[in-house]
Design a protein around this motif. Sequence first.
Motif, PDB file in Angstrom:
ATOM      1  N   PHE A 181       0.933  -1.181   0.001  1.00 19.34           N
ATOM      2  CA  PHE A 181       0.186   0.094  -0.010  1.00 19.34           C
ATOM      3  C   PHE A 181       0.946   1.189   0.059  1.00 19.34           C
ATOM      4  O   PHE A 181       0.623   2.131  -0.690  1.00 19.34           O
ATOM      5  CB  PHE A 181      -1.064  -0.133   1.272  1.00 19.34           C
ATOM      6  CG  PHE A 181      -1.742  -1.246   1.185  1.00 19.34           C
ATOM      7  CD1 PHE A 181      -2.792  -1.187   0.439  1.00 19.34           C
ATOM      8  CD2 PHE A 181      -1.570  -2.366   1.960  1.00 19.34           C
ATOM      9  CE1 PHE A 181      -3.694  -2.369   0.297  1.00 19.34           C
ATOM     10  CE2 PHE A 181      -2.535  -3.259   1.936  1.00 19.34           C
ATOM     11  CZ  PHE A 181      -3.619  -3.377   1.200  1.00 19.34           C
TER      12      PHE A 181
ATOM     13  N   SER B  32     -14.111  -1.839   5.661  1.00 19.22           N
ATOM     14  CA  SER B  32     -13.795  -2.469   4.417  1.00 19.22           C
ATOM     15  C   SER B  32     -13.893  -1.390   3.391  1.00 19.22           C
ATOM     16  O   SER B  32     -13.516  -1.497   2.304  1.00 19.22           O
ATOM     17  CB  SER B  32     -14.884  -3.378   4.288  1.00 19.22           C
ATOM     18  OG  SER B  32     -16.225  -3.121   4.319  1.00 19.22           O
TER      19      SER B  32
ATOM     20  N   PHE C 250     -10.555   0.103   2.342  1.00 18.80           N
ATOM     21  CA  PHE C 250      -9.904  -0.692   1.228  1.00 18.80           C
ATOM     22  C   PHE C 250     -10.669  -0.505  -0.009  1.00 18.80           C
ATOM     23  O   PHE C 250      -9.745  -0.192  -1.161  1.00 18.80           O
ATOM     24  CB  PHE C 250     -10.025  -2.131   1.534  1.00 18.80           C
ATOM     25  CG  PHE C 250      -9.315  -3.083   0.776  1.00 18.80           C
ATOM     26  CD1 PHE C 250      -7.898  -3.395   1.221  1.00 18.80           C
ATOM     27  CD2 PHE C 250      -9.642  -3.305  -0.558  1.00 18.80           C
ATOM     28  CE1 PHE C 250      -7.033  -4.038   0.357  1.00 18.80           C
ATOM     29  CE2 PHE C 250      -8.958  -4.294  -1.219  1.00 18.80           C
ATOM     30  CZ  PHE C 250      -7.385  -4.612  -0.897  1.00 18.80           C
ATOM     31  N   ASP C 251     -11.846  -0.226   0.056  1.00 19.38           N
ATOM     32  CA  ASP C 251     -12.556  -0.015  -1.239  1.00 19.38           C
ATOM     33  C   ASP C 251     -12.238   1.261  -2.030  1.00 19.38           C
ATOM     34  O   ASP C 251     -11.866   1.255  -3.125  1.00 19.38           O
ATOM     35  CB  ASP C 251     -14.015  -0.186  -1.141  1.00 19.38           C
ATOM     36  CG  ASP C 251     -14.670  -1.448  -0.766  1.00 19.38           C
ATOM     37  OD1 ASP C 251     -13.887  -2.389  -0.862  1.00 19.38           O
ATOM     38  OD2 ASP C 251     -15.902  -1.406  -0.295  1.00 19.38           O
TER      39      ASP C 251
ATOM     40  N   VAL D  51      -8.797   0.974  -3.443  1.00 17.04           N
ATOM     41  CA  VAL D  51      -8.812   0.165  -4.831  1.00 17.04           C
ATOM     42  C   VAL D  51      -9.261   1.139  -6.043  1.00 17.04           C
ATOM     43  O   VAL D  51      -8.940   0.909  -7.288  1.00 17.04           O
ATOM     44  CB  VAL D  51      -9.518  -1.059  -4.617  1.00 17.04           C
ATOM     45  CG1 VAL D  51      -9.937  -1.872  -5.963  1.00 17.04           C
ATOM     46  CG2 VAL D  51      -8.968  -1.874  -3.822  1.00 17.04           C
TER      47      VAL D  51
ATOM     48  N   TRP E  69      -5.285  -7.709  -2.988  1.00 12.54           N
ATOM     49  CA  TRP E  69      -4.689  -7.992  -1.868  1.00 12.54           C
ATOM     50  C   TRP E  69      -5.995  -8.001  -0.672  1.00 12.54           C
ATOM     51  O   TRP E  69      -5.380  -8.095   0.526  1.00 12.54           O
ATOM     52  CB  TRP E  69      -3.904  -6.937  -1.257  1.00 12.54           C
ATOM     53  CG  TRP E  69      -2.440  -6.842  -2.200  1.00 12.54           C
ATOM     54  CD1 TRP E  69      -2.202  -6.457  -3.330  1.00 12.54           C
ATOM     55  CD2 TRP E  69      -1.398  -7.678  -1.845  1.00 12.54           C
ATOM     56  NE1 TRP E  69      -0.968  -6.686  -3.691  1.00 12.54           N
ATOM     57  CE2 TRP E  69      -0.445  -7.689  -2.714  1.00 12.54           C
ATOM     58  CE3 TRP E  69      -0.807  -8.566  -0.657  1.00 12.54           C
ATOM     59  CZ2 TRP E  69       1.086  -8.228  -2.805  1.00 12.54           C
ATOM     60  CZ3 TRP E  69       0.314  -9.095  -0.609  1.00 12.54           C
ATOM     61  CH2 TRP E  69       1.012  -8.936  -1.603  1.00 12.54           C
ATOM     62  N   ARG E  70      -7.157  -7.910  -0.975  1.00  6.69           N
ATOM     63  CA  ARG E  70      -8.150  -7.866  -0.272  1.00  6.69           C
ATOM     64  C   ARG E  70      -8.443  -8.983   0.918  1.00  6.69           C
ATOM     65  O   ARG E  70      -8.273  -8.661   2.105  1.00  6.69           O
ATOM     66  CB  ARG E  70      -9.555  -7.764  -0.907  1.00  6.69           C
ATOM     67  CG  ARG E  70     -10.773  -7.665  -0.011  1.00  6.69           C
ATOM     68  CD  ARG E  70     -12.130  -7.563  -0.948  1.00  6.69           C
ATOM     69  NE  ARG E  70     -12.171  -6.556  -1.785  1.00  6.69           N
ATOM     70  CZ  ARG E  70     -12.265  -5.224  -1.728  1.00  6.69           C
ATOM     71  NH1 ARG E  70     -12.772  -4.798  -0.427  1.00  6.69           N
ATOM     72  NH2 ARG E  70     -12.348  -4.355  -2.801  1.00  6.69           N
TER      73      ARG E  70
ATOM     74  N   THR F 197      -5.306  -8.935   3.581  1.00  2.58           N
ATOM     75  CA  THR F 197      -5.101  -7.715   4.413  1.00  2.58           C
ATOM     76  C   THR F 197      -5.730  -7.811   5.981  1.00  2.58           C
ATOM     77  O   THR F 197      -7.034  -8.119   5.861  1.00  2.58           O
ATOM     78  CB  THR F 197      -5.685  -6.484   3.526  1.00  2.58           C
ATOM     79  OG1 THR F 197      -4.810  -6.438   2.416  1.00  2.58           O
ATOM     80  CG2 THR F 197      -5.271  -5.295   4.344  1.00  2.58           C
TER      81      THR F 197
ATOM     82  N   TYR G 279      -6.797  -5.464   9.165  1.00  4.13           N
ATOM     83  CA  TYR G 279      -7.169  -4.245   9.393  1.00  4.13           C
ATOM     84  C   TYR G 279      -6.858  -3.911  10.985  1.00  4.13           C
ATOM     85  O   TYR G 279      -7.343  -4.654  11.859  1.00  4.13           O
ATOM     86  CB  TYR G 279      -8.522  -3.845   9.221  1.00  4.13           C
ATOM     87  CG  TYR G 279      -8.896  -4.108   7.601  1.00  4.13           C
ATOM     88  CD1 TYR G 279      -8.744  -3.212   6.734  1.00  4.13           C
ATOM     89  CD2 TYR G 279      -9.325  -5.416   7.182  1.00  4.13           C
ATOM     90  CE1 TYR G 279      -8.751  -3.447   5.199  1.00  4.13           C
ATOM     91  CE2 TYR G 279      -9.502  -5.654   5.963  1.00  4.13           C
ATOM     92  CZ  TYR G 279      -9.486  -4.841   4.952  1.00  4.13           C
ATOM     93  OH  TYR G 279      -9.760  -4.885   3.687  1.00  4.13           O
TER      94      TYR G 279
ATOM     95  N   PRO H  89     -13.186  -6.565   8.855  1.00  2.00           N
ATOM     96  CA  PRO H  89     -13.527  -5.804   7.789  1.00  2.00           C
ATOM     97  C   PRO H  89     -15.032  -4.985   8.025  1.00  2.00           C
ATOM     98  O   PRO H  89     -15.063  -3.791   7.429  1.00  2.00           O
ATOM     99  CB  PRO H  89     -13.445  -6.608   6.284  1.00  2.00           C
ATOM    100  CG  PRO H  89     -12.640  -7.723   6.846  1.00  2.00           C
ATOM    101  CD  PRO H  89     -12.847  -7.969   8.330  1.00  2.00           C
TER     102      PRO H  89
ATOM    103  N   LEU I 149      -3.924  -0.465   7.390  1.00  2.50           N
ATOM    104  CA  LEU I 149      -4.055  -1.601   6.327  1.00  2.50           C
ATOM    105  C   LEU I 149      -2.684  -2.330   6.346  1.00  2.50           C
ATOM    106  O   LEU I 149      -1.516  -1.908   6.118  1.00  2.50           O
ATOM    107  CB  LEU I 149      -4.330  -1.281   5.097  1.00  2.50           C
ATOM    108  CG  LEU I 149      -5.830  -0.813   4.835  1.00  2.50           C
ATOM    109  CD1 LEU I 149      -6.375   0.646   5.017  1.00  2.50           C
ATOM    110  CD2 LEU I 149      -6.163  -0.852   3.280  1.00  2.50           C
TER     111      LEU I 149
END
Length: 82
Positions: A11, A31, A34-35, A38, A47-48, A51, A53, A62, A75
């Motif tokens: 990241f 989550s 992360f979205d 991306v 990597w979802r 990963t 958190y 998440p 992350l």
Amino acid sequence: MQITVKLFAIFQEAFGAEEMQMELEPNARISQVFDRLVTMQPQLAEWRSLTRYALNLEFVEPDTALPDRPIEVALIPPVSGG
């Protein structure tokens, strides 16, 4: 709501920074951090599932809701080394 996102490994390489500020709507889930990353760097999608958190230094799932106060989200991708 304004949050600080700490970036590590892949990241950090993708964004060229150790942290970034992000604005999310109230009642967002971790989550969604992360979205959002991306959407900015699509190659991170792979990597979802790998990963982890952290929310204010505590590991969380998440689907954890983000509190409406100053927070720090990290992350954490898998690490290796010797």
